[in-house]
Design an enzyme around this catalytic site. Structure first.
Site, PDB file in Angstrom:
ATOM      1  N   SER A 168     -25.640 -11.174 -10.845  1.00  0.00           N
ATOM      2  CA  SER A 168     -24.170 -11.258 -10.304  1.00  0.00           C
ATOM      3  C   SER A 168     -23.051 -10.384 -11.165  1.00  0.00           C
ATOM      4  O   SER A 168     -23.341 -10.403 -12.209  1.00  0.00           O
ATOM      5  CB  SER A 168     -23.725 -12.843 -10.460  1.00  0.00           C
ATOM      6  OG  SER A 168     -22.605 -12.913 -10.258  1.00  0.00           O
TER       7      SER A 168
ATOM      8  N   TYR B  49     -23.469 -21.306 -14.831  1.00  0.00           N
ATOM      9  CA  TYR B  49     -24.388 -20.367 -13.693  1.00  0.00           C
ATOM     10  C   TYR B  49     -24.243 -19.021 -14.249  1.00  0.00           C
ATOM     11  O   TYR B  49     -25.387 -18.433 -14.440  1.00  0.00           O
ATOM     12  CB  TYR B  49     -23.674 -20.540 -12.266  1.00  0.00           C
ATOM     13  CG  TYR B  49     -23.878 -19.476 -11.507  1.00  0.00           C
ATOM     14  CD1 TYR B  49     -25.212 -19.457 -10.883  1.00  0.00           C
ATOM     15  CD2 TYR B  49     -22.931 -18.577 -11.225  1.00  0.00           C
ATOM     16  CE1 TYR B  49     -25.659 -18.491 -10.049  1.00  0.00           C
ATOM     17  CE2 TYR B  49     -23.579 -17.295 -10.363  1.00  0.00           C
ATOM     18  CZ  TYR B  49     -24.819 -17.255  -9.915  1.00  0.00           C
ATOM     19  OH  TYR B  49     -25.341 -16.408  -8.981  1.00  0.00           O
TER      20      TYR B  49
ATOM     21  N   LYS C 162     -27.288 -16.134 -15.638  1.00  0.00           N
ATOM     22  CA  LYS C 162     -27.673 -14.908 -15.235  1.00  0.00           C
ATOM     23  C   LYS C 162     -27.830 -13.892 -16.405  1.00  0.00           C
ATOM     24  O   LYS C 162     -28.673 -12.851 -16.444  1.00  0.00           O
ATOM     25  CB  LYS C 162     -26.540 -14.588 -14.100  1.00  0.00           C
ATOM     26  CG  LYS C 162     -26.734 -15.127 -12.797  1.00  0.00           C
ATOM     27  CD  LYS C 162     -27.994 -14.781 -12.058  1.00  0.00           C
ATOM     28  CE  LYS C 162     -28.176 -15.700 -10.799  1.00  0.00           C
ATOM     29  NZ  LYS C 162     -29.449 -15.462 -10.334  1.00  0.00           N
TER      30      LYS C 162
END
Ligand code: NAD
Ligand code: UFG
Length: 335
Positions: A123, A148, A152
């Site tokens: 991302s 989150y 990643k």
């Protein structure tokens, strides 16, 4: 054959269609924690080809071992994961467990099966809050603002170390910007559970009358109209980007690509464009800033253009009209 983790999800289902349509066999593993079994039938109905589907968890080593034993897997596209930024703040362990531990389990199973070609769904959030725009792949990862985002970046680091430990691995890290839209058939798209956190599904649920109005978080950002700017790209273009990345898997090593359009659009512009494209009114109201949001970011996409010969082709109008077509189908069919 390609193993696609999370293939029943929003992005994975569009990748499955692209792969099937280019004649590649696809096996999907998905535990359906954020998707629905009927997606598999809808993928098959769009592509007019069958998919091998395993309902199960990427953290289940025995399941993964049996998939690699039963199917002639040549490469893996890894989309499975948890993705709600706000939820990750309240449930960090679940996010690290699924996203980080789950990715490690997958790589262990791949190593055992001697399958060393991997495409990973990363991302733009890994660039962190201090990166200059537009984001370039050569910039260092920053400190993401949510568990989150951190998860990643952690997976990217795990993959780098894995690649450094064994030169046979070929790993493509795709950093997605803001995927929106749906398949032009209107049969697959994003179906968030509960009230959507992301802008596009929120707008389309207001259009459908499920929600009453869009709250625009912040109109005092240093942008042209004061609202945040993002690089929205059509999910079908994103899926085509995975198809283009398959070629790179023939070269061992780490490969990073931004997948975006290279253009930013403001929140207000998104709302107004949706009204123009669909003819449906969207009541909206300005609200305070949402914690953790960055004012504006978009991608530099030159690397993907040159090395993958890939470029996002679809327009903002395509993204909005395809979202609306899917939203209407989803309401009627209860997805
Ligand atoms: P999604 O939730 O629609 O799809 C993810 C799929 O993974 C779901 O079908 C879910 O059931 C499955 N899954 C989750 N945990 C699993 C597990 N432990 N085992 C097996 N399956 C599991 O999300 P999406 O939007 O399609 O995102 C796909 C990937 O792309 C995710 O890794 C996400 O973090 C990443 N990504 C998404 C965006 C975005 O805006 N949608 C942006 C950047 C990156
Ligand atoms: N927004 C609103 N109202 C809403 C929802 C969103 O004004 O109801 C605004 C947000 O404040 C933001 C913009 O719309 O300015 C886009 O928000 P999204 O939640 O749609 O997307 P984000 O850019 O916050 O995050 C998305 C994904 C992340 C990913 C990131 C970068 O959700 O997973 O893009 O790729 F990390």
């Amino acid at each position: 054959m390609i193993l696609l983790t999370g293939g029943a999800g929003y992005i994975g289902s569009h990748i499955a269609v692209e792969l099937l349509e280019m004649g590649v066999e696809v096996a999907i593993v998905d535990n359906l924690c954020n998707s629905n079994r009927s997606v598999i039938e809808r993928i098959e109905s769009i592509a007019q080809r069958p998919v091998v589907f395993y309902e199960g968890d990427i953290r289940d080593a025995a399941l993964l071992a049996s998939i690699f034993e039963m199917c002639p897997i040549e490469a893996v596209i890894h989309c499975a994961g948890l993705k709600a930024v706000g939820e990750s703040v309240t449930m960090p362990l679940a996010y690290y467990d699924t996203n980080v531990y789950g990715s490690i389990c997958l790589c262990q199973a791949m190593q055992k099966a001697n399958v060393k070609k991997l495409i990973f769904s990363s991302s733009a959030t890994v660039y962190g809050p201090d990166a200059e725009v537009p984001y370039l792949e050569s910039m260092p990862r920053g400190v993401a603002t949510s568990p989150y985002g951190v998860s990643k970046g952690m997976v990217e680091k795990v993959l780098e170390d894995l690649g450094a430990s064994d030169p046979d691995w070929s790993i493509v890290v795709l950093r997605y910007f803001n995927p929106i839209g749906a398949h032009p058939t209107g049969l697959i798209g994003e179906s968030p559970q509960g009230t959507p956190n992301n802008l596009m599904p929120f707008i389309s649920q207001v259009a459908a009358g499920v929600l009453s109005k869009v709250m625009i978080f912040g109109n005092d950002y240093p942008t042209s109209d004061g609202t945040c700017v993002r690089d929205y790209l059509h999910v079908v273009d994103l899926a085509v980007g995975h198809r283009a990345s398959l070629r790179v898997l023939d070269s061992p090593g780490m490969h990073y690509y931004n997948l975006g359009t290279g253009c930013g659009t403001s929140v207000l512009n998104m709302v107004q464009s949706f009204i123009e494209v669909t003819g449906v009114d969207i009541p909206y109201q300005f609200a305070p800033r949402r914690e953790g949001d960055l004012a504006a970011f978009w991608a530099n996409v030159s690397k993907a253009e040159h090395e993958l010969a890939w470029r996002a082709e679809k327009t903002l109008n395509d993204m909005l009209s395809d979202t609306w077509r899917w939203q209407q189908y989803a309401i009627v069919h209860g997805h």
